[in-house]
Design a protein around this motif. Structure first.
Motif, PDB file in Angstrom:
ATOM      1  N   ASP A  56       0.868  -1.178   0.000  1.00 26.05           N
ATOM      2  CA  ASP A  56       0.000   0.000   0.000  1.00 26.05           C
ATOM      3  C   ASP A  56       0.906   1.229   0.000  1.00 26.05           C
ATOM      4  OD1 ASP A  56      -2.348   1.398  -0.052  1.00 26.05           O
ATOM      5  OD2 ASP A  56      -2.848   1.098   2.061  1.00 26.05           O
ATOM      6  N   TYR A 127       1.193  -4.407   3.099  1.00 20.45           N
ATOM      7  CA  TYR A 127      -0.233  -4.317   3.430  1.00 20.45           C
ATOM      8  C   TYR A 127      -0.593  -5.544   4.256  1.00 20.45           C
ATOM      9  CZ  TYR A 127      -4.718  -2.039   2.432  1.00 20.45           C
ATOM     10  OH  TYR A 127      -5.892  -1.336   2.508  1.00 20.45           O
ATOM     11  N   ARG A 128      -0.218  -5.519   5.523  1.00 21.95           N
ATOM     12  CA  ARG A 128      -0.275  -6.702   6.379  1.00 21.95           C
ATOM     13  C   ARG A 128      -1.695  -7.223   6.581  1.00 21.95           C
ATOM     14  NH1 ARG A 128       4.665  -6.394  10.340  1.00 21.95           N
ATOM     15  NH2 ARG A 128       5.935  -4.808   9.315  1.00 21.95           N
ATOM     16  N   ARG A 129      -2.676  -6.363   6.378  1.00 28.25           N
ATOM     17  CA  ARG A 129      -4.065  -6.819   6.531  1.00 28.25           C
ATOM     18  C   ARG A 129      -4.394  -7.905   5.526  1.00 28.25           C
ATOM     19  NH1 ARG A 129      -9.496  -3.042   5.865  1.00 28.25           N
ATOM     20  NH2 ARG A 129     -11.009  -4.738   6.131  1.00 28.25           N
ATOM     21  N   TYR A 130      -3.730  -7.873   4.367  1.00 27.81           N
ATOM     22  CA  TYR A 130      -4.038  -8.822   3.303  1.00 27.81           C
ATOM     23  C   TYR A 130      -2.904  -9.792   2.994  1.00 27.81           C
ATOM     24  CZ  TYR A 130      -7.914  -5.614   2.512  1.00 27.81           C
ATOM     25  OH  TYR A 130      -9.034  -4.839   2.689  1.00 27.81           O
ATOM     26  N   TRP A 157      -3.717   3.532   4.525  1.00 28.83           N
ATOM     27  CA  TRP A 157      -5.066   3.069   4.851  1.00 28.83           C
ATOM     28  C   TRP A 157      -5.703   3.963   5.929  1.00 28.83           C
ATOM     29  CZ3 TRP A 157      -0.656   0.047   5.239  1.00 28.83           C
ATOM     30  CH2 TRP A 157      -0.111  -0.106   6.519  1.00 28.83           C
ATOM     31  N   GLU A 158      -4.876   4.486   6.846  1.00 29.76           N
ATOM     32  CA  GLU A 158      -5.406   5.402   7.856  1.00 29.76           C
ATOM     33  C   GLU A 158      -5.697   6.769   7.243  1.00 29.76           C
ATOM     34  OE1 GLU A 158      -3.060   5.698  11.374  1.00 29.76           O
ATOM     35  OE2 GLU A 158      -3.034   3.522  11.717  1.00 29.76           O
ATOM     36  N   GLU A 214     -12.829  -0.943   3.922  1.00 27.64           N
ATOM     37  CA  GLU A 214     -11.832   0.030   4.370  1.00 27.64           C
ATOM     38  C   GLU A 214     -11.143   0.727   3.209  1.00 27.64           C
ATOM     39  OE1 GLU A 214     -11.196   1.238   7.305  1.00 27.64           O
ATOM     40  OE2 GLU A 214     -12.706  -0.006   8.271  1.00 27.64           O
ATOM     41  N   SER A 215     -10.924   0.016   2.111  1.00 25.14           N
ATOM     42  CA  SER A 215     -10.197   0.605   0.980  1.00 25.14           C
ATOM     43  C   SER A 215     -11.099   1.389   0.030  1.00 25.14           C
ATOM     44  CB  SER A 215      -9.462  -0.487   0.198  1.00 25.14           C
ATOM     45  OG  SER A 215     -10.370  -1.434  -0.328  1.00 25.14           O
TER      46      SER A 215
END
Length: 245
Positions: A56, A127-130, A157-158, A214-215
């Motif tokens: 990201d 992008y650790r969420r994914y 992302w924030e 979120e995105s």
């Protein structure tokens, strides 16, 4: 007639792959060609729109601070990606498809993993969420204080979430001095469903539990909007993201 052993093995392998996630795409699925950079983590190859998998980068409008001064980190991230793909024939292997119809892919310039190089340069984050694929490259960049890691920055992302909330909390404009005030929409008003219009012009709504919630950003100037209920979204002509027509 007896089935040849080789055919039986190939058939078994195909069934095994179909029964689990994460099987590598076939070579025929790869997207190849010269790329046009859109921003620090997305590009286009011909008619194919691609989002780089597992990373990201700062948004195009995003600013960071370096040495106490504003720094257009989003612009520099895009410039870095251009330098990595300029004049090259890329080979992008899709891993997924996002809600905007883009292929989420790992792109290579020869033997160079472009996604990894963006993170290693410090101009994109893992992008650790994914995915955990590029955590080591991020650790390396942080240790060397490259790119973002030599600045004060908000993770992309924030930054997107804060931008959405800021837009949602702005006071509504009055069309006419004596006219009625339009009630506010968005999370601050309890309306958390996102009505998004994708690149194909499809009106899709995302609930907070949707994978791409979120995105997903809302641009009211483009006709996108917030909804308070799914029934309201459906009545306005929006379809739930991921639902079949």
């Amino acid at each position: 007639m007896r089935t040849p052993p080789l055919i039986m093995l190939l058939a078994a392998a195909a069934l095994a792959c179909g029964a689990q996630t994460g099987c590598a795409p076939n070579a025929a699925d790869a997207i190849t060609g010269r790329a046009k950079v859109v921003d620090g983590d997305s590009l286009e190859i011909g008619a194919d729109r691609i989002r780089l998998y597992g990373i990201d980068a700062p948004e195009g409008r995003q600013e960071c601070r370096r040495n106490g001064k504003p720094w257009r980190c989003g612009d520099d991230a895009a410039a870095k990606l251009r330098s990595l793909v300029r004049g090259a024939t890329l080979r992008c292997t899709p891993r997924d498809m996002d809600e905007y119809g883009r292929s989420v892919a790992v792109c290579r310039n020869g033997n160079v993993d472009v996604n990894a190089q963006m993170v290693r340069s410090g101009l994109a984050l893992a992008y650790r969420r994914y995915s955990g694929d590029y955590v080591a490259e991020e650790d390396e960049a942080r240790g060397a204080k490259r790119g973002l890691w030599a600045s004060e920055f908000t993770p992309p992302w924030e930054w997107r979430r804060e931008s959405r909330e800021e837009t949602a909390q702005k006071s509504p404009r009055v069309a006419e001095e004596s006219g009625p005030v339009t009630p506010p929409r968005g999370p601050a008003a309890g309306c958390r469903i996102k009505g998004n219009i994708n690149a194909r012009g499809e009106k899709l709504y995302h609930t907070p539990d949707s994978p791409a919630y979120e995105s997903t950003t809302i641009d009211e100037r483009a006709g996108e909007r917030w909804f308070c209920t799914e029934a309201e979204a459906q009545a306005a002509g929006w379809r739930k993201a991921g639902a079949r027509r």
